[in-house]
Design a protein around this motif. Sequence first.
Motif, PDB file in Angstrom:
ATOM      1  N   UNK A 144      -5.673-155.169  17.444  1.00 32.68           N
ATOM      2  CA  UNK A 144      -5.535-154.394  15.959  1.00 32.68           C
ATOM      3  C   UNK A 144      -4.952-153.126  16.090  1.00 32.68           C
ATOM      4  N   UNK A 145      -4.582-152.706  18.132  1.00 33.27           N
ATOM      5  CA  UNK A 145      -3.511-151.538  18.139  1.00 33.27           C
ATOM      6  C   UNK A 145      -1.896-151.632  18.107  1.00 33.27           C
ATOM      7  N   UNK A 146      -1.624-151.106  17.779  1.00 30.81           N
ATOM      8  CA  UNK A 146      -0.038-150.486  17.329  1.00 30.81           C
ATOM      9  C   UNK A 146       0.595-150.103  18.454  1.00 30.81           C
ATOM     10  N   UNK A 147       2.158-150.449  17.870  1.00 33.13           N
ATOM     11  CA  UNK A 147       2.166-150.107  20.019  1.00 33.13           C
ATOM     12  C   UNK A 147       2.772-148.489  19.302  1.00 33.13           C
ATOM     13  N   UNK A 148       2.265-147.890  18.251  1.00 31.11           N
ATOM     14  CA  UNK A 148       2.753-146.758  17.558  1.00 31.11           C
ATOM     15  C   UNK A 148       1.860-145.914  18.252  1.00 31.11           C
ATOM     16  N   UNK A 149       0.800-146.394  18.785  1.00 32.56           N
ATOM     17  CA  UNK A 149       0.014-145.275  19.030  1.00 32.56           C
ATOM     18  C   UNK A 149       0.099-145.417  20.576  1.00 32.56           C
ATOM     19  N   UNK A 150      -0.192-144.373  21.180  1.00 29.94           N
ATOM     20  CA  UNK A 150       0.263-144.086  22.347  1.00 29.94           C
ATOM     21  C   UNK A 150      -1.180-144.456  23.356  1.00 29.94           C
ATOM     22  N   UNK A 151      -1.840-145.116  23.945  1.00 34.49           N
ATOM     23  CA  UNK A 151      -2.423-145.275  24.587  1.00 34.49           C
ATOM     24  C   UNK A 151      -3.814-144.194  24.776  1.00 34.49           C
ATOM     25  N   UNK A 152      -4.925-144.667  24.413  1.00 39.10           N
ATOM     26  CA  UNK A 152      -6.019-144.114  24.596  1.00 39.10           C
ATOM     27  C   UNK A 152      -6.333-143.266  26.409  1.00 39.10           C
ATOM     28  N   UNK A 153      -5.821-143.744  27.023  1.00 40.81           N
ATOM     29  CA  UNK A 153      -6.287-143.033  28.661  1.00 40.81           C
ATOM     30  C   UNK A 153      -4.922-142.346  28.872  1.00 40.81           C
ATOM     31  N   UNK A 154      -4.041-141.897  28.258  1.00 35.06           N
ATOM     32  CA  UNK A 154      -2.977-141.086  27.897  1.00 35.06           C
ATOM     33  C   UNK A 154      -2.288-140.166  27.255  1.00 35.06           C
ATOM     34  N   UNK A 155      -2.821-139.016  27.174  1.00 31.53           N
ATOM     35  CA  UNK A 155      -2.064-137.908  26.503  1.00 31.53           C
ATOM     36  C   UNK A 155      -0.852-137.614  26.384  1.00 31.53           C
ATOM     37  N   UNK A 156      -0.658-137.176  25.648  1.00 35.18           N
ATOM     38  CA  UNK A 156       0.566-136.523  24.680  1.00 35.18           C
ATOM     39  C   UNK A 156       0.987-136.110  26.264  1.00 35.18           C
ATOM     40  N   UNK A 157       0.840-135.006  26.929  1.00 36.23           N
ATOM     41  CA  UNK A 157       1.730-134.786  28.256  1.00 36.23           C
ATOM     42  C   UNK A 157       2.070-135.503  29.459  1.00 36.23           C
ATOM     43  N   UNK A 158       0.754-136.166  29.487  1.00 34.28           N
ATOM     44  CA  UNK A 158      -0.013-137.091  30.704  1.00 34.28           C
ATOM     45  C   UNK A 158       2.538-138.310  29.753  1.00 34.28           C
ATOM     46  N   UNK A 159       1.784-138.790  29.045  1.00 34.49           N
ATOM     47  CA  UNK A 159       3.105-139.941  28.165  1.00 34.49           C
ATOM     48  C   UNK A 159       4.764-138.907  28.324  1.00 34.49           C
ATOM     49  N   UNK A 160       4.556-137.768  27.846  1.00 30.49           N
ATOM     50  CA  UNK A 160       5.355-137.089  28.309  1.00 30.49           C
ATOM     51  C   UNK A 160       6.349-136.398  29.851  1.00 30.49           C
ATOM     52  N   UNK A 161       5.440-136.531  30.785  1.00 27.62           N
ATOM     53  CA  UNK A 161       5.261-135.951  32.067  1.00 27.62           C
ATOM     54  C   UNK A 161       5.654-134.121  32.681  1.00 27.62           C
ATOM     55  N   UNK A 162       4.764-133.591  30.880  1.00 29.82           N
ATOM     56  CA  UNK A 162       4.921-131.916  31.696  1.00 29.82           C
ATOM     57  C   UNK A 162       3.424-131.801  31.466  1.00 29.82           C
ATOM     58  N   UNK A 163       3.601-130.072  31.690  1.00 30.67           N
ATOM     59  CA  UNK A 163       1.874-129.684  32.201  1.00 30.67           C
ATOM     60  C   UNK A 163       1.989-129.545  30.430  1.00 30.67           C
ATOM     61  N   UNK A 164       0.211-129.705  30.394  1.00 26.70           N
ATOM     62  CA  UNK A 164      -0.203-129.212  29.293  1.00 26.70           C
ATOM     63  C   UNK A 164      -0.094-127.284  28.784  1.00 26.70           C
ATOM     64  N   UNK A 165       0.482-127.165  29.009  1.00 21.41           N
ATOM     65  CA  UNK A 165       0.275-126.010  28.392  1.00 21.41           C
ATOM     66  C   UNK A 165       2.661-125.664  28.461  1.00 21.41           C
ATOM     67  N   UNK A 166       3.062-126.988  28.916  1.00 20.83           N
ATOM     68  CA  UNK A 166       4.781-126.217  28.805  1.00 20.83           C
ATOM     69  C   UNK A 166       5.168-126.506  27.841  1.00 20.83           C
ATOM     70  N   UNK A 167       6.170-124.906  27.427  1.00 24.29           N
ATOM     71  CA  UNK A 167       6.383-125.151  26.835  1.00 24.29           C
ATOM     72  C   UNK A 167       7.239-125.774  25.574  1.00 24.29           C
ATOM     73  N   UNK A 168       7.704-125.785  24.639  1.00 20.53           N
ATOM     74  CA  UNK A 168       8.441-126.767  23.531  1.00 20.53           C
ATOM     75  C   UNK A 168       9.434-126.319  24.327  1.00 20.53           C
ATOM     76  N   UNK A 169      10.434-126.085  24.531  1.00 16.47           N
ATOM     77  CA  UNK A 169      11.750-126.741  25.142  1.00 16.47           C
ATOM     78  C   UNK A 169      11.286-127.487  26.129  1.00 16.47           C
ATOM     79  N   UNK A 170      10.816-127.071  26.861  1.00 14.86           N
ATOM     80  CA  UNK A 170      10.050-128.501  27.813  1.00 14.86           C
ATOM     81  C   UNK A 170       9.513-129.934  27.309  1.00 14.86           C
ATOM     82  N   UNK A 171       9.316-129.901  26.271  1.00 15.82           N
ATOM     83  CA  UNK A 171       8.522-130.717  26.201  1.00 15.82           C
ATOM     84  C   UNK A 171       9.937-131.268  25.225  1.00 15.82           C
ATOM     85  N   UNK A 172      10.978-130.949  24.717  1.00 11.95           N
ATOM     86  CA  UNK A 172      11.716-131.167  24.127  1.00 11.95           C
ATOM     87  C   UNK A 172      12.773-131.179  24.548  1.00 11.95           C
TER      88      UNK A 172
END
Length: 138
Positions: free
Chosen positions: A64-92
């Motif tokens: 049922x899981x699609x590839x569009x969904x990020x893995x449940x065990x990883x947050x967006x900042x872990x996937x992107x490899x940035x701090x949770x408090x990173x600036x928008x420019x660092x995220x981009x």
Amino acid sequence: MQLLALIGAAFLVYWVLTHLGLVFGLIFAFAKFIVLGLGALLILGFIMQMISGKKGAESTGSSQKTADDPPADRTWFEVLGVSEFASPDEIKQAYRDLIRQYHPDKVGAMGEKIRELAMRETQIINAAFQEARASRGF
């Protein structure tokens, strides 16, 4: 002199009206072919989408899981490899760097399995970036 100007203006109006009718007539005559062609392209695209959707459903099995969904065990900042408090420019910048590494076009010549892996990873990165944008509002 004024009579000549009036005759010239009348002739000009007559000429424009007769030729506009011809132009509009041609447009309307070919409109059905244009509409039929666009309709055929739309139907062909729909059929191709259905065929590719069936292939995707067969290859993924009953999961049922699609590839569009990020893995449940990883947050967006872990996937992107940035701090949770990173600036928008660092995220981009992190997003651009990851997409540059994992984009399927970069590995197109390496084989279908590697391309599929790159596509899944790209979808995960895109989903994480969209989640980051939504949570940060940029």
